[in-house]
Design a protein around this motif. Structure first.
Motif, PDB file in Angstrom:
ATOM      1  N   SER A 193       5.640   0.674 -15.499  1.00  0.00           N
ATOM      2  CA  SER A 193       6.463  -0.198 -14.647  1.00  0.00           C
ATOM      3  C   SER A 193       7.417   0.628 -13.799  1.00  0.00           C
ATOM      4  CB  SER A 193       7.244  -1.190 -15.508  1.00  0.00           C
ATOM      5  OG  SER A 193       8.073  -0.511 -16.442  1.00  0.00           O
ATOM      6  N   TYR A 194       7.993   1.693 -14.396  1.00  0.00           N
ATOM      7  CA  TYR A 194       8.895   2.512 -13.577  1.00  0.00           C
ATOM      8  C   TYR A 194       8.106   3.311 -12.538  1.00  0.00           C
ATOM      9  CZ  TYR A 194       7.714   6.521 -16.632  1.00  0.00           C
ATOM     10  OH  TYR A 194       7.069   7.507 -17.334  1.00  0.00           O
ATOM     11  N   GLY A 195       6.839   3.635 -12.847  1.00  0.00           N
ATOM     12  CA  GLY A 195       5.986   4.292 -11.860  1.00  0.00           C
ATOM     13  C   GLY A 195       5.773   3.417 -10.639  1.00  0.00           C
ATOM     14  N   GLN A 196       5.584   2.124 -10.871  1.00  0.00           N
ATOM     15  CA  GLN A 196       5.439   1.183  -9.753  1.00  0.00           C
ATOM     16  C   GLN A 196       6.709   1.149  -8.912  1.00  0.00           C
ATOM     17  OE1 GLN A 196       2.554  -0.387  -8.899  1.00  0.00           O
ATOM     18  NE2 GLN A 196       1.677   0.867 -10.535  1.00  0.00           N
ATOM     19  N   ARG A 197       7.855   1.263  -9.565  1.00  0.00           N
ATOM     20  CA  ARG A 197       9.132   1.292  -8.827  1.00  0.00           C
ATOM     21  C   ARG A 197       9.248   2.587  -8.020  1.00  0.00           C
ATOM     22  NH1 ARG A 197      13.633   0.808 -12.982  1.00  0.00           N
ATOM     23  NH2 ARG A 197      14.973   0.514 -11.151  1.00  0.00           N
ATOM     24  N   LEU A 198       8.778   3.694  -8.603  1.00  0.00           N
ATOM     25  CA  LEU A 198       8.798   4.961  -7.872  1.00  0.00           C
ATOM     26  C   LEU A 198       7.924   4.880  -6.630  1.00  0.00           C
ATOM     27  CD1 LEU A 198       8.545   7.538 -10.820  1.00  0.00           C
ATOM     28  CD2 LEU A 198      10.575   6.993  -9.470  1.00  0.00           C
ATOM     29  N   LEU A 199       6.782   4.222  -6.751  1.00  0.00           N
ATOM     30  CA  LEU A 199       5.873   4.086  -5.609  1.00  0.00           C
ATOM     31  C   LEU A 199       6.524   3.319  -4.466  1.00  0.00           C
ATOM     32  CD1 LEU A 199       2.474   3.347  -7.407  1.00  0.00           C
ATOM     33  CD2 LEU A 199       3.012   5.346  -5.992  1.00  0.00           C
ATOM     34  N   GLN A 200       7.380   2.360  -4.803  1.00  0.00           N
ATOM     35  CA  GLN A 200       8.040   1.564  -3.765  1.00  0.00           C
ATOM     36  C   GLN A 200       8.954   2.419  -2.894  1.00  0.00           C
ATOM     37  OE1 GLN A 200      10.095  -1.624  -5.738  1.00  0.00           O
ATOM     38  NE2 GLN A 200       8.229  -2.474  -6.650  1.00  0.00           N
ATOM     39  N   GLY A 201       9.435   3.523  -3.449  1.00  0.00           N
ATOM     40  CA  GLY A 201      10.328   4.391  -2.689  1.00  0.00           C
ATOM     41  C   GLY A 201       9.617   5.457  -1.876  1.00  0.00           C
ATOM     42  N   LEU A 202       8.286   5.490  -1.913  1.00  0.00           N
ATOM     43  CA  LEU A 202       7.520   6.482  -1.169  1.00  0.00           C
ATOM     44  C   LEU A 202       7.034   5.914   0.160  1.00  0.00           C
ATOM     45  CD1 LEU A 202       5.356   8.048  -4.038  1.00  0.00           C
ATOM     46  CD2 LEU A 202       7.556   8.834  -3.119  1.00  0.00           C
ATOM     47  N   PRO A 203       6.679   6.775   1.102  1.00  0.00           N
ATOM     48  CA  PRO A 203       6.134   6.282   2.371  1.00  0.00           C
ATOM     49  C   PRO A 203       4.887   5.425   2.120  1.00  0.00           C
ATOM     50  CG  PRO A 203       6.660   8.615   2.529  1.00  0.00           C
ATOM     51  CD  PRO A 203       6.806   8.250   1.090  1.00  0.00           C
ATOM     52  N   PRO A 204       4.596   4.467   2.990  1.00  0.00           N
ATOM     53  CA  PRO A 204       3.459   3.556   2.781  1.00  0.00           C
ATOM     54  C   PRO A 204       2.111   4.189   3.114  1.00  0.00           C
ATOM     55  CG  PRO A 204       4.573   3.004   4.824  1.00  0.00           C
ATOM     56  CD  PRO A 204       5.392   4.086   4.186  1.00  0.00           C
ATOM     57  N   PHE A 205       1.779   5.268   2.384  1.00  0.00           N
ATOM     58  CA  PHE A 205       0.467   5.879   2.557  1.00  0.00           C
ATOM     59  C   PHE A 205      -0.629   4.906   2.124  1.00  0.00           C
ATOM     60  CE2 PHE A 205       2.807   9.989   1.474  1.00  0.00           C
ATOM     61  CZ  PHE A 205       2.848  10.435   2.785  1.00  0.00           C
ATOM     62  N   THR A 206      -1.820   5.148   2.613  1.00  0.00           N
ATOM     63  CA  THR A 206      -2.990   4.459   2.064  1.00  0.00           C
ATOM     64  C   THR A 206      -3.226   5.016   0.661  1.00  0.00           C
ATOM     65  OG1 THR A 206      -3.994   4.136   4.232  1.00  0.00           O
ATOM     66  CG2 THR A 206      -5.463   4.066   2.309  1.00  0.00           C
ATOM     67  N   ARG A 207      -3.273   4.111  -0.327  1.00  0.00           N
ATOM     68  CA  ARG A 207      -3.373   4.574  -1.720  1.00  0.00           C
ATOM     69  C   ARG A 207      -4.803   4.523  -2.225  1.00  0.00           C
ATOM     70  NH1 ARG A 207       1.635   1.250  -4.429  1.00  0.00           N
ATOM     71  NH2 ARG A 207       3.249   1.964  -2.960  1.00  0.00           N
ATOM     72  N   ILE A 208      -5.154   5.541  -2.980  1.00  0.00           N
ATOM     73  CA  ILE A 208      -6.470   5.623  -3.602  1.00  0.00           C
ATOM     74  C   ILE A 208      -6.267   5.974  -5.068  1.00  0.00           C
ATOM     75  CG2 ILE A 208      -8.682   6.849  -3.619  1.00  0.00           C
ATOM     76  CD1 ILE A 208      -7.947   7.630  -0.650  1.00  0.00           C
ATOM     77  N   THR A 209      -6.837   5.186  -5.946  1.00  0.00           N
ATOM     78  CA  THR A 209      -6.766   5.485  -7.371  1.00  0.00           C
ATOM     79  C   THR A 209      -8.029   6.217  -7.782  1.00  0.00           C
ATOM     80  OG1 THR A 209      -5.392   3.558  -7.814  1.00  0.00           O
ATOM     81  CG2 THR A 209      -6.543   4.535  -9.692  1.00  0.00           C
ATOM     82  N   ARG A 210      -7.858   7.380  -8.365  1.00  0.00           N
ATOM     83  CA  ARG A 210      -9.004   8.181  -8.761  1.00  0.00           C
ATOM     84  C   ARG A 210      -9.166   8.139 -10.275  1.00  0.00           C
ATOM     85  NH1 ARG A 210      -9.031  14.378  -7.220  1.00  0.00           N
ATOM     86  NH2 ARG A 210      -8.434  14.760  -9.373  1.00  0.00           N
ATOM     87  N   GLY A 211     -10.354   7.777 -10.736  1.00  0.00           N
ATOM     88  CA  GLY A 211     -10.610   7.664 -12.164  1.00  0.00           C
ATOM     89  C   GLY A 211     -11.888   6.894 -12.370  1.00  0.00           C
ATOM     90  N   GLY A 212     -12.033   6.293 -13.535  1.00  0.00           N
ATOM     91  CA  GLY A 212     -13.223   5.485 -13.793  1.00  0.00           C
ATOM     92  C   GLY A 212     -14.476   6.320 -13.763  1.00  0.00           C
ATOM     93  N   PRO A 213     -15.521   5.847 -13.105  1.00  0.00           N
ATOM     94  CA  PRO A 213     -16.823   6.509 -13.134  1.00  0.00           C
ATOM     95  C   PRO A 213     -16.795   7.938 -12.614  1.00  0.00           C
ATOM     96  CG  PRO A 213     -17.020   4.293 -12.243  1.00  0.00           C
ATOM     97  CD  PRO A 213     -15.567   4.569 -12.359  1.00  0.00           C
ATOM     98  N   SER A 214     -15.964   8.198 -11.593  1.00  0.00           N
ATOM     99  CA  SER A 214     -15.969   9.541 -11.016  1.00  0.00           C
ATOM    100  C   SER A 214     -15.288  10.549 -11.910  1.00  0.00           C
ATOM    101  CB  SER A 214     -15.292   9.540  -9.636  1.00  0.00           C
ATOM    102  OG  SER A 214     -13.941   9.164  -9.758  1.00  0.00           O
ATOM    103  N   GLY A 215     -14.418  10.048 -12.819  1.00  0.00           N
ATOM    104  CA  GLY A 215     -13.761  10.950 -13.755  1.00  0.00           C
ATOM    105  C   GLY A 215     -12.784  11.862 -13.045  1.00  0.00           C
ATOM    106  N   PRO A 216     -12.194  12.794 -13.801  1.00  0.00           N
ATOM    107  CA  PRO A 216     -11.191  13.671 -13.225  1.00  0.00           C
ATOM    108  C   PRO A 216     -11.726  14.599 -12.162  1.00  0.00           C
ATOM    109  CG  PRO A 216     -11.718  14.324 -15.483  1.00  0.00           C
ATOM    110  CD  PRO A 216     -12.376  13.005 -15.244  1.00  0.00           C
ATOM    111  N   GLY A 217     -13.035  14.739 -12.098  1.00  0.00           N
ATOM    112  CA  GLY A 217     -13.597  15.609 -11.064  1.00  0.00           C
ATOM    113  C   GLY A 217     -13.953  14.860  -9.799  1.00  0.00           C
ATOM    114  N   GLY A 218     -13.563  13.586  -9.719  1.00  0.00           N
ATOM    115  CA  GLY A 218     -13.887  12.779  -8.546  1.00  0.00           C
ATOM    116  C   GLY A 218     -13.207  13.296  -7.309  1.00  0.00           C
TER     117      GLY A 218
END
Length: 754
Positions: A724-749
């Motif tokens: 939850s605090y991570g989500q608050r930290l994100l609110q204070g960052l510039p509005p970049f296009t966000r990409i979540t990396r994980g799932g099938p591609s794994g850490p090497g995605g």
């Protein structure tokens, strides 16, 4: 001219400068300039109006303060400089611009202000103010370079006359040297400085030396207020410090740093704050610098300086028939004994927390490489409540230190009078004054530290942070006592805002979690009716220019060993994709070292490590590589997360290895968190997360520096996306296009998104 007319006129000057320079009009920049003009025009400067009975109390001077967050690309230095200078010239006063970093000072003095001087319709002069300690004392340099103390018969290298004989003798290369060898090296160094100074190749400014000098070597010849006789000194006409100060006299704009600004409060070294316009750039640093500035410490183990100071004071005072010196032998002996007694009591009560069983006693020489192994032990006093047995010795120590200082002041006063009365003896007498002044700050530190340690907080306020450290320094085991204010806001309210009339505080990162509240509290302006806050948005199209990649499938960073290993492997895979410039920011040396040691040969040749090269050299090599079309990656610690300007291809990829929480072992932060918990508040929510938000925003700000830049920011810490605090930290960052990396591609995605 009314205040409104003054503001309007200053803004017109800004518009003229922008038009004449061919710059594109930026809405945010003009909005900021308008607020600066309004703020400074509304401040009442100088003494309040008087009638025949004195100041008119009903007419309280108007204070006016603006806190302005100017996003990257706004052009804040132009937005505050032009209206501030225009108003200063119109009001016959001066502008003081204070920064936190040397880089911004150099930009202002070497680039921004010279350009403005050619653009403004009315001429003005500007100057850079530095602390006295940045300049050489010619009298001290003469003495140390010649191997003579100027005529009283002692050799400068006599062990009895070496004021730093019991100090550690490390060198920048980390090697230990014998006293005799160091004496030769030091004298060679001083003689070289002397030649450069005499031949006009050097102006006496430490920052103008080709190589930074050893700190201890420079300290011996640095100018100091406590050892300076000013106009009475025979070297006054050739003094580097006073030559530099002369440039300040006719300057309408003075550039300083926050340290000098705060250390000069109450003196006349800088313009009076109730009669000038103050700009605080990089203002997010001000709270931390304030805590450092008003903290104090004293050494409880190396005490030979007391006998040296007493001996010199008695000898000098005897020559001048100063009656107060008769008590110095008694006072100094009691002071020394009290410090020894206090040290024994500290070790008796807190020794187990300060050292391991194998560590030698304080003040003794190290037997070998064991013991503390260069890692200081530390004991923080819980709730600021000293052990009862320490209070009386501290009170007596405070009293004796003050008595000693009073006697020294009597000797100093007599010396200054004698120098004035006997100009033919000025050199010899000034050297005596300098010898006393070299050690006097240690006595002042004892007085300041004991007073702060004995300070009881007012009801409802945080106690001072108090702690002891035990560390190895050279051949010695050193015990020190430390004390610091806990709340920077209260400190700044008392010492700074009580005298400032007109000020603008600015930075690209003043809001935390989307609000100004945290910064306003930290800086002491929360609830101040004379302060307003304004956020000026960056002109950049962050959604188009940037991608924020949130790596979501690495281990929990709290599992340090497992996390670091997985993070480094993910980082190495991502570095294989770097085509131009990249910056990797680490939160610990251990983390950086692990990544460096894990580099394959294919990457080792393109990585530049902060700890391996001077900053300027590393950045120069990085620019050369990128300009040649080669990939180049910088491995940097937290200091590289701020003030680093790498536009365009120099930083197309930014990798954040872990969220930049403050170090967990900061005693002032610990004391503050303890107090917050004690009064029923949550330090993590109230203190840790907001501070991290500002630091993270600074780090992310390294990525996009111009409107043409495009960059990818990758954060490996899954807490940024999962908590939850991570989500608050994100609110204070510039509005970049966000990409979540994980799932099938794994850490090497892929690190790059569509």
């Amino acid at each position: 001219m009314s205040k409104v007319e003054m503001a309007r006129s200053a803004l017109q000057v800004f518009d003229q400068v922008v038009a004449a320079s061919g710059l594109r009009v930026r809405e945010g920049q003009r909005l900021m300039a308008e607020q600066v003009a309004l703020t400074f025009s509304e401040a009442d400067l100088g003494k309040p109006p008087e009638d025949e009975d004195g100041p008119i109390e009903a007419l309280e001077p108007q204070r006016s303060i603006a806190v302005i967050q100017a996003g990257t690309g706004v052009g804040k230095s132009l937005a505050y400089s032009v209206p501030a200078i225009a108003l200063a010239l119109a009001r016959n006063t001066r502008v003081m611009i204070s920064t936190a970093t040397v880089a911004l000072q150099e930009q202002l003095v070497a680039k921004d202000l010279p350009a403005l001087a050619n653009s403004l319709p009315q001429p003005f002069r500007f100057a850079l103010a530095k602390g006295r300690g940045r300049y050489v004392c010619k009298l001290k340099l003469d003495r140390w370079s010649s191997g003579s103390d100027g005529g009283d018969g002692d050799a400068a290298w006599d062990a009895e006359d070496d004021l730093f004989a019991e100090e550690a003798r490390p060198t920048s290369a980390g090697r230990s040297v014998s006293l005799a060898q160091e004496q030769v090296e030091r004298q060679t160094f001083y003689q070289d400085l002397q030649r450069q100074l005499e031949r006009g190749r050097w102006d006496g400014d430490r920052d103008q030396l080709e190589q930074p000098p050893e700190a201890a070597w420079w300290a011996a010849v640095a100018a100091e207020g406590s050892s300076c006789t000013a106009r009475h000194c025979p070297a006054y006409d050739q003094c580097s410090y006073y030559a530099a100060r002369k440039s300040l006299v006719g300057a309408q704009v003075i550039v300083v740093n926050h340290d000098l600004l705060l250390s000069s409060l109450g003196s006349r070294l800088l313009p009076e704050l109730d009669n000038c316009l103050l700009v605080l750039d990089e203002a997010h640093h001000l709270p931390g610098i304030a805590l450092d500035q008003f903290a104090s410490s004293m050494d409880l183990s190396r005490l030979k300086w007391i006998d040296k100071l007493a001996s010199q004071a008695v000898r000098t005072g005897g020559l001048l028939a100063v009656s107060e010196v008769a008590e110095i032998p008694r006072i100094s002996a009691q002071l020394r004994q009290l410090m020894l007694d206090l040290a024994r009591l500290v070790m008796h009560h807190h020794g187990a927390a300060l050292k391991g069983e194998e560590a030698p006693a304080f003040g003794s020489r190290r037997a070998g490489a064991g013991g503390l192994a260069n890692q200081p032990g530390r004991y923080r006093v819980p709730r600021g409540q000293l052990h009862p047995e320490l209070i009386e010795p501290l009170a007596q120590l405070s009293h004796q230190a003050q008595e000693f200082l009073d006697a020294l002041r009597a000797v100093s006063k007599a010396l200054r009078a004698e120098i004035k009365a006997q100009p033919d003896q000025a050199k010899r007498l000034s050297q005596l004054y300098a010898q006393l002044g070299t050690l006097a700050p240690r006595l002042e530190a004892v007085a300041a530290t004991t007073q702060l340690m004995l300070q009881d907080p007012a009801e409802g306020t945080a106690p001072a942070a108090k702690w002891f450290t035990l560390a190895t320094q050279g051949d010695y085991i050193v015990l020190q006592a430390h004390a610091s204010p806990t709340l920077p806001g209260a400190t700044l309210r008392q010492h700074l805002w009580s005298v400032v009339r007109g000020a603008v505080l600015t930075s690209a990162t003043l809001t935390s979690l989307g609000r100004f509240d945290f910064f306003l509290k930290e800086v002491g302006l929360f609830g101040d009716p004379c302060a307003l806050a304004l956020e000026v948005q960056s002109p950049f199209d962050f959604a188009r220019q940037g991608r924020l990649v949130l790596v979501d499938d690495l281990p929990d960073p709290k599992e340090v060993t497992v996390y670091n290993a997985a993070m480094v492997q993910a980082l190495l895979r991502d570095l294989q994709q770097v085509e131009h410039g990249a910056l990797v920011l680490f939160t610990s040396r251990a983390q950086l070292r692990l990544a460096e040691e894990s580099l394959p040969e294919s990457l080792r040749e393109i990585v530049l490590v902060q700890t391996a090269l001077p900053r300027w050299q590393l950045l120069s090599r990085h620019r050369e590589r990128v300009a040649a079309g080669q990939p180049s990656v910088i491995f940097g610690m937290q200091s590289f997360g701020e003030g680093l300007d790498l536009p365009g291809p120099l930083c197309e990829d930014l990798f954040i290895t872990k969220l930049p929480f403050a170090p967990p072992d900061d005693p002032v932060g610990e004391a503050r968190a303890e107090w917050l918990r004690q009064v029923g508040r949550d330090p993590f929510t109230e203190l840790v997360v907001p501070a991290t938000a500002i630091r993270l925003a600074q780090w992310v700000g390294r990525a996009i520096r111009t409107e043409e830049d495009e960059a990818h920011v990758t954060c490996y810490d899954r807490r940024l996306s999962r908590t939850s605090y991570g989500q608050r930290l994100l609110q204070g960052l510039p509005p970049f296009t966000r990409i979540t990396r994980g799932g099938p591609s794994g850490p090497g995605g892929p690190a790059r998104g569509a």
